[in-house]
Design a protein around this motif. Sequence first.
Motif, mmCIF file in Angstrom:
data_model
loop_
_atom_site.group_PDB
_atom_site.id
_atom_site.type_symbol
_atom_site.label_atom_id
_atom_site.label_comp_id
_atom_site.label_asym_id
_atom_site.label_seq_id
_atom_site.Cartn_x
_atom_site.Cartn_y
_atom_site.Cartn_z
ATOM 1 N N UNK A 13 0.777 -1.235 0.069
ATOM 2 C CA UNK A 13 -0.099 -0.122 0.032
ATOM 3 C C UNK A 13 0.938 1.366 -0.088
ATOM 4 N N UNK A 14 0.468 2.242 -0.877
ATOM 5 C CA UNK A 14 1.226 3.646 -0.716
ATOM 6 C C UNK A 14 2.572 3.493 -1.563
ATOM 7 N N UNK A 94 -5.204 -2.752 -5.449
ATOM 8 C CA UNK A 94 -5.048 -2.228 -4.043
ATOM 9 C C UNK A 94 -3.650 -2.929 -3.484
ATOM 10 N N UNK A 96 -3.298 -3.416 -0.508
ATOM 11 C CA UNK A 96 -3.998 -4.212 0.644
ATOM 12 C C UNK A 96 -3.774 -5.780 0.399
ATOM 13 N N UNK A 97 -3.804 -5.799 -1.313
ATOM 14 C CA UNK A 97 -4.010 -7.376 -1.584
ATOM 15 C C UNK A 97 -2.672 -7.710 -1.484
ATOM 16 N N UNK A 99 -0.125 -6.941 0.651
ATOM 17 C CA UNK A 99 -0.032 -6.940 2.084
ATOM 18 C C UNK A 99 -0.687 -8.067 2.691
ATOM 19 N N UNK A 100 -1.897 -8.509 2.275
ATOM 20 C CA UNK A 100 -2.768 -9.553 2.721
ATOM 21 C C UNK A 100 -1.952 -10.926 2.476
ATOM 22 N N UNK A 103 0.707 -10.977 4.983
ATOM 23 C CA UNK A 103 0.401 -10.902 6.268
ATOM 24 C C UNK A 103 -0.468 -12.295 6.693
ATOM 25 N N UNK A 104 -1.536 -12.618 5.776
ATOM 26 C CA UNK A 104 -2.618 -13.792 5.969
ATOM 27 C C UNK A 104 -1.989 -14.959 5.126
ATOM 28 N N UNK A 106 -2.513 -15.474 2.111
ATOM 29 C CA UNK A 106 -3.811 -15.750 1.552
ATOM 30 C C UNK A 106 -3.573 -15.154 -0.181
ATOM 31 N N UNK A 130 10.696 0.938 5.808
ATOM 32 C CA UNK A 130 10.561 0.571 7.246
ATOM 33 C C UNK A 130 12.126 -0.394 7.439
ATOM 34 N N UNK A 160 2.084 -4.633 10.673
ATOM 35 C CA UNK A 160 2.622 -3.468 10.441
ATOM 36 C C UNK A 160 4.010 -3.155 10.898
ATOM 37 N N UNK A 167 8.976 -7.786 3.823
ATOM 38 C CA UNK A 167 7.588 -8.295 3.177
ATOM 39 C C UNK A 167 7.780 -8.354 1.396
#
Lengths: 286, 675
Positions: A13-14, A94, A96-97, A99-100, A103-104, A106, A130, A160, A167
């Motif tokens: 994201x971003x 997005x 978020x896809x 990141x997911x 993270x998950x 998935x 980061x 996060x 990542x």
Amino acid sequence: MSSEIHLSIVGLPSSGKTTLLAALWHMVREPGSITALSFDGLSHGNYEHLNALAKRWRSGNIQQRTQVSGARDVTMRLKDAVGQKVQVSFPDLPGEDFARMWERRELDKGMLETLKAPALVLLVNGDTIKMPAWVVDRIAMSKRLGIGVPEMEPTEWSADLAPTQVKIVDLLQMLMSGDLDIGGRRLALLISAWDKVEGDGLTPAEILESKLPLLHQYLRYGRDPWTWHVWGLSAQGGVYEDPEKNESFPETDKLRDLERPSDRIKVVDGLAVSSDITKPLQWLIS
Amino acid sequence: MSSILVHQALHGYNDGHRLISSSLPLDAIDARFMLVMSDLSGPGVKPSPNGYLTGYPLEKSGRYVLARTWAAPEMPRPGCVWTHSLIIENADLAKITSAQTLLGAFTRPAGMNIGLAYGAPVSVSAHPYPNGIERTERVELLLEALYSSPTKQVVTEAGEPFDDEKVVTAIWMQQWPRLRRSFGFCTLSGMDRSGKGIALDLQFAREKDRQLRSKFPDAILADRGGISDTLQPLLTDLAEPASSTLREFLKRIGGDVDGGRRAMRPLCELYSSLLGSHPPDLTSAVSALAALNGDGRRQARSVRTLVARQALKAAGQIEDEVFEFLLETLERSSDPAEQAEIGDRVGIELWRRSPRRFYSALVSEGPLGGVTSHALAEMQSDQIVAGLQTNGQIASAIAERRPDVLMHPAFWRIPEVDDGLAERISNQDVGRAARALLAAGRIGPATAIISRTDPVDLISALESAEADPSTMLQWLAVLCRDRNKTAAVLATGRVTRMATILAVARQSRPDDVPNACGEDPWLIALRTATGVLVRSDEDFLSAFLLARALGWESRSQAELLRYSFTRVYRAFEEGGFSDEAKSIASWRLDWNAWFSSDMCVRLTETVTRRFVEQDLAPQSFGRLTDDGPLAISLIDEAARTGRGRKYLERVRMALKDATEAGIRARADYIAKKLK
């Protein structure tokens, strides 16, 4: 003879995926611009989304984040300097896809085809990397400052808190495994928000090596068959305003005052700098 | 006022749109749905300060989410939102009658302790009084679009946010719990959200007509026509929920109804049919139930039973569609008590309406087979026969199960009924069956039936008022082929008609009927038979009995001669005999010494000689005729021989004490004659 090339733009994201699309769409259609790839005419498709993005970009408005449910397929018909035509398609996904995915663990079925593209644009926001926070570094620093080793409560793990490169490397490894493993692929690594990073006086490759060493090592030593190249990219060229907050910045006005909006763009390849945002794409499809 | 505990979750932006806090661990699929549905409902959407509402089911975990989304301009990127979701157990959702308490539980995040504020369930009251909403054209359009196009997403132009929320939550709360928990809506959508999230039933969007159509290509616009009559109860209920029984009806009936919004129209129709008219409009109710069927054939069991009971009350008058419904209900019922309740009346009514269908059910397996079997056992036999009149093909099969129909003349009048069926008649019923067969004009089974029928029953059948005369004669012809049976019938003492005796006589020869012991069957029959024969028939019968008396078969010669002598004599005398009768009458007359052709003389001589030589009852000889001169001539004839005079002495003795003067005079005449 034209051919269709499937590209994907990936990034957390971003990281600037939508801004890249907005700038690209503007530039290939800007009268008088000289680019490695240029617009060849409309193909079947809905350009409303791209036009909306480009309009915000031109007016110096920050792109709205792409909603979780907002993936859009984007297709452009381009041609190179010798008239070779290509149809490039990539979805506006997005962050978020991605990141997911990390993270998950998935993967949305709808993303499967997108992520099997043989050529990928990976965006990493150079301004929001980061860095890993090493415990040993922290203790050494505390000792050097003479404040002793602080008593710290254990912090619950949270996605996060993970370093950006962790990542990214994991994401790239995922793209080279399981259902997504299609063999060797080309990867254009774009370090975005270059206007914020360039003050360090480093080339994109040096930024990669110093700020994202894990990613650098992963790519350099060829654990997975990536053919890669790194660029610095400033697709906005500076600070954009959020109209919902009634923001107004002098820097943005300066950008708007440029004769051609495409002059805001900066593409850095080693020491070479240009405004041709299509160069990474040309490299990918060559 | 009872309350329910509702879980909650907060989504917002933190390096991407994500779950910030939740009072319950979410399943991965549910978490994904909530992530998508909690994000801004489309690019460029600008929520009002109070945000917008989204309602959607979490089908996997059996929960429902009602969420409010606010813009989060304080976040670093445009398009960030806060979404506070209330996660309601489906069972709890059913208890809520107004969305007001849920709406009151929403809180926009503020300050730093976000995790604490949304990390525990909240309590909301479950039974506040539902509020009514105004009957506006907009509400009509929405109801019509939602329930007349039940498989489509409905989209409409957004109005004033507070009003839109009021309308959508009222529509949602009006639904029965099962529909309510699957009904998705959003009071501000900027795009078709069905791609990655959950298809929403109702969405409000800021766009105008043409833009709406292009942005929501798969949805229908709630902008056409008024509300149909069927859905009127919904409007009334929305306006004044406190004085409406619709919600309670939907709640009770909707519990076992599938089909989501599709069921609303039929349920409204059911409501109007059953509760809106007196007596209930069962035809409409059944039509509504049929519309409910869809994929689930066992839906709305409670209302089916209700309609079935109403229909049963007037089973004889209901329309065919309603009756079909009764049959269907019965066929699908797995409840023995229900089957028995419906079955008793339905079975008989089915016979009345369609015996053929009844028979099909009878030979089938399943509840209807049992019901028809029971009904067949219970029905009156004349009702069964009435049904068979136009359904002769099944007559034999039905008779196998109800052999009592074989005792009905009407049954045997059915052309398709085969004579062979008579063989299935039981011995105890064969007499009654004979009566039916005779009445129906059936001849084929006569031989078999006559041989098996008790003589008393047989003569009763043959002489019954219903018996077809020509059939009776044909049966008698068959009877006469069995001499012993004929004897038995005549000897029953139950022959009541002279016509019967005459008919038997005409189909027999004088010596056919055996008389091994006791009185001659003919004589017995003559004693009980009444009726007047025409002269020619009377002459024939007399000639026949005379011939029998003069033969060797009868053991009642004297009585038969007494019956026939005078009549035959007069017939000879008057020349009134037919050739046939004359032939029989003269058959056994002796020829006298002079070979006289005078039949009267020959008759007198033959009869006298038979009395004298066989020493037949003297009393009978004395009373052989009522005609005095004729009696004198008989006495004179007997007196011609010595044997005759001895016989006359016995005759005199038999007559001398007679009460009648005429008879005593005969005794006196014999006495003089013998001096």
